[in-house]
Design a protein around this motif. Structure first.
Motif, short mmCIF file in Angstrom:
data_model
loop_
_atom_site.label_atom_id
_atom_site.label_comp_id
_atom_site.label_asym_id
_atom_site.label_seq_id
_atom_site.Cartn_x
_atom_site.Cartn_y
_atom_site.Cartn_z
N GLY A 214 13.47 -28.82 -15.90
CA GLY A 214 13.74 -30.24 -15.94
C GLY A 214 15.05 -30.52 -16.66
O GLY A 214 15.67 -29.61 -17.22
N PRO A 215 15.51 -31.77 -16.66
CA PRO A 215 16.82 -32.10 -17.20
C PRO A 215 16.94 -31.97 -18.71
O PRO A 215 18.05 -31.91 -19.24
CB PRO A 215 17.02 -33.56 -16.77
CG PRO A 215 15.63 -34.09 -16.60
CD PRO A 215 14.83 -32.94 -16.08
N HIS A 254 8.49 -29.30 -12.41
CA HIS A 254 9.21 -30.25 -13.27
C HIS A 254 8.36 -30.55 -14.50
O HIS A 254 7.14 -30.65 -14.42
CB HIS A 254 9.50 -31.52 -12.47
CG HIS A 254 10.44 -32.47 -13.15
ND1 HIS A 254 10.05 -33.27 -14.21
CD2 HIS A 254 11.75 -32.76 -12.91
CE1 HIS A 254 11.08 -34.01 -14.58
NE2 HIS A 254 12.12 -33.71 -13.83
N TYR A 336 7.95 -33.28 -7.56
CA TYR A 336 9.34 -32.81 -7.54
C TYR A 336 9.47 -31.50 -6.78
O TYR A 336 8.79 -30.52 -7.09
CB TYR A 336 9.86 -32.57 -8.96
CG TYR A 336 10.19 -33.81 -9.76
CD1 TYR A 336 11.50 -34.27 -9.86
CD2 TYR A 336 9.20 -34.51 -10.44
CE1 TYR A 336 11.82 -35.38 -10.61
CE2 TYR A 336 9.50 -35.63 -11.20
CZ TYR A 336 10.82 -36.06 -11.28
OH TYR A 336 11.12 -37.16 -12.04
N ASP A 340 15.06 -31.67 -5.68
CA ASP A 340 14.89 -32.85 -6.54
C ASP A 340 15.21 -32.49 -7.99
O ASP A 340 15.92 -33.23 -8.70
CB ASP A 340 13.46 -33.38 -6.47
CG ASP A 340 13.07 -33.92 -5.11
OD1 ASP A 340 13.98 -34.36 -4.38
OD2 ASP A 340 11.88 -33.89 -4.79
N ILE A 341 14.65 -31.38 -8.44
CA ILE A 341 14.82 -30.96 -9.83
C ILE A 341 16.29 -30.67 -10.13
O ILE A 341 16.84 -31.12 -11.14
CB ILE A 341 13.97 -29.71 -10.12
CG1 ILE A 341 12.48 -30.05 -10.04
CG2 ILE A 341 14.31 -29.11 -11.48
CD1 ILE A 341 11.57 -28.83 -9.99
N LYS A 343 19.00 -31.71 -8.58
CA LYS A 343 19.81 -32.93 -8.54
C LYS A 343 19.67 -33.70 -9.84
O LYS A 343 20.65 -34.26 -10.36
CB LYS A 343 19.40 -33.79 -7.34
CG LYS A 343 19.83 -33.23 -5.99
CD LYS A 343 19.25 -34.04 -4.83
CE LYS A 343 19.61 -33.41 -3.50
NZ LYS A 343 18.96 -34.11 -2.35
N GLU A 344 18.46 -33.75 -10.39
CA GLU A 344 18.25 -34.47 -11.64
C GLU A 344 18.91 -33.74 -12.81
O GLU A 344 19.51 -34.37 -13.69
CB GLU A 344 16.76 -34.66 -11.90
CG GLU A 344 16.46 -35.60 -13.06
CD GLU A 344 14.98 -35.82 -13.26
OE1 GLU A 344 14.52 -36.96 -13.08
OE2 GLU A 344 14.28 -34.85 -13.61
N SER A 347 22.64 -34.58 -12.49
CA SER A 347 23.05 -35.96 -12.78
C SER A 347 22.87 -36.32 -14.25
O SER A 347 23.66 -37.10 -14.82
CB SER A 347 22.27 -36.93 -11.91
OG SER A 347 20.88 -36.89 -12.21
N GLN A 348 21.86 -35.75 -14.91
CA GLN A 348 21.58 -36.13 -16.29
C GLN A 348 22.33 -35.29 -17.32
O GLN A 348 22.22 -35.55 -18.53
CB GLN A 348 20.08 -36.09 -16.55
CG GLN A 348 19.31 -37.15 -15.76
CD GLN A 348 17.89 -37.35 -16.28
OE1 GLN A 348 17.58 -37.06 -17.43
NE2 GLN A 348 17.03 -37.86 -15.42
#
Length: 354
Positions: A214-215, A254, A336, A340-341, A343-344, A347-348
């Motif tokens: 995760g981010p 995630h 997720y 999806d994971i 990309k997050e 972005s974060q």
């Protein structure tokens, strides 16, 4: 007042759990002394995440900079909040195969002895609380590598007719296998969590995770696969792939989906449960596929090289069968996928890594 006590509260899963429960009106007591920095160096520090949580949640998040092996200090924390603790989420750990081999005493005392300290304080002070342990699929050692695997262009796969085609379930043996020293210390903790449940009739669960991601992950070379891979792709750092032709497969869950599973268990707990938990067939990738995803998202080429030798005890193919947990808690679902994971994560973390 309902209090959730979370160890490793500034780490990936711990911080996700802090956010999850604070947002639902709980008060969270966090325990984290940033040992991740001691394990893996400054880049792996979780101080940024701790400070973010303190700033965001104020009085709803109470932080304690304490080592989980310190029985006296942990006991004082439990006693301070004894009447209100309804849930313990134990995510603090030494998480690396390679690091454990160099410092086996520290690895074992953190993973096994630290878990014992928390379980015994739970039993003595708040025995009705739910105890959730963030275990690992490494408790199965390298037994998954004996599965009949088929080499494909970008990944290893299992035969379609094999019982584990949809994922590995909890019936796989944890005996007669090479665990790595990290896997061994987590086995000890995992079995302790089960035994406290059975012997003392406590509401405990070991969640045997695949790749947790995760981010909020402070990814580093020795731990944090997708996070570190994305960081290297974004920042132009060199990356090394170890063994299995880069086709080794991992399911990736995630941090939100995992903590949401914890929440479902907390609402209707059971005694001494074990669950394989991960991305399953819904969210998995090989190393080569993950590199392709990162390059597509960042529009950059990753500078990577291949090293023929694999890490000791490492899995060639791991996909979790999550059907046992879904049967017990049918309202829980994964949300997720690997893209999806990634990309997050991208972005974060733009401001942190670029």
């Amino acid at each position: 007042m309902n209090i959730v006590l979370i160890t490793g509260s500034a780490g990936l899963i711990g911080s996700e759990a802090v956010s999850f429960f604070c947002e639902r009106g709980f008060v969270v007591v966090g325990i984290d002394n940033n040992m991740r920095q001691a394990f893996f160096g400054q880049d792996a520090s979780t101080e940024w995440n701790r400070d973010r949580l303190i700033h965001k949640y104020g009085d709803r998040y109470i932080h304690h900079n304490v080592d989980i092996r310190n029985h006296e200090a942990i006991s004082r924390i439990f006693q301070t909040y004894s009447k209100d603790i309804s849930l313990i989420i134990h995510t603090a750990a030494q998480p690396s195969h390679d690091w454990a081999a160099n410092e086996p005493y520290t690895d074992f005392t953190v993973n096994a002895n630290g878990t014992l300290v928390l379980l015994e304080n739970t039993r003595q002070i708040c025995p009705n609380a739910v105890f959730i342990f963030c275990s690992t699929n490494k408790v199965y050692g390298d037994t998954p590598n004996r599965l009949p695997l088929i080499e494909q262009e970008l990944r290893w796969e299992i035969e379609e007719t094999h019982p584990y085609n949809q994922g590995i379930d909890e019936n796989m043996s944890i005996d007669n296998t090479k665990h790595s020293l990290f896997g061994t210390s987590k086995v000890a903790a995992d079995v302790l969590v089960q035994e406290y449940g059975r012997y003392f009739d406590m509401k405990t669960a070991s969640f045997r995770g695949g790749c947790l991601t995760g981010p909020s992950h402070s990814g580093t070379k020795l731990h944090g696969f997708l996070s570190y891979l994305m960081k290297c792709t974004m920042a132009g750092h060199a990356y090394q792939v170890y063994g299995y032709k880069g086709k080794q497969v991992r399911d990736n869950i995630h941090s939100y989906d995992l903590v949401n599973a914890f929440y479902h268990f907390y609402q209707n707990p059971r005694v001494a449960e074990i669950y394989n938990i991960g991305g399953s067939r819904y969210s998995n990738c090989s190393m080569l596929e993950a590199i392709q995803h990162c390059e597509a998202i960042t529009e950059k080429k990753l500078d990577w090289s291949y090293i023929e030798s694999n890490r000791i005890g490492d899995h060639i193919w791991w996909v979790s069968d999550v059907s046992k947990f879904q049967n017990h808690y049918p309202e829980w679902q994964l949300t997720y996928t690997v893209p999806d994971i990634l990309k997050e994560i991208f972005s974060q973390n733009v401001n942190r890594w670029l």
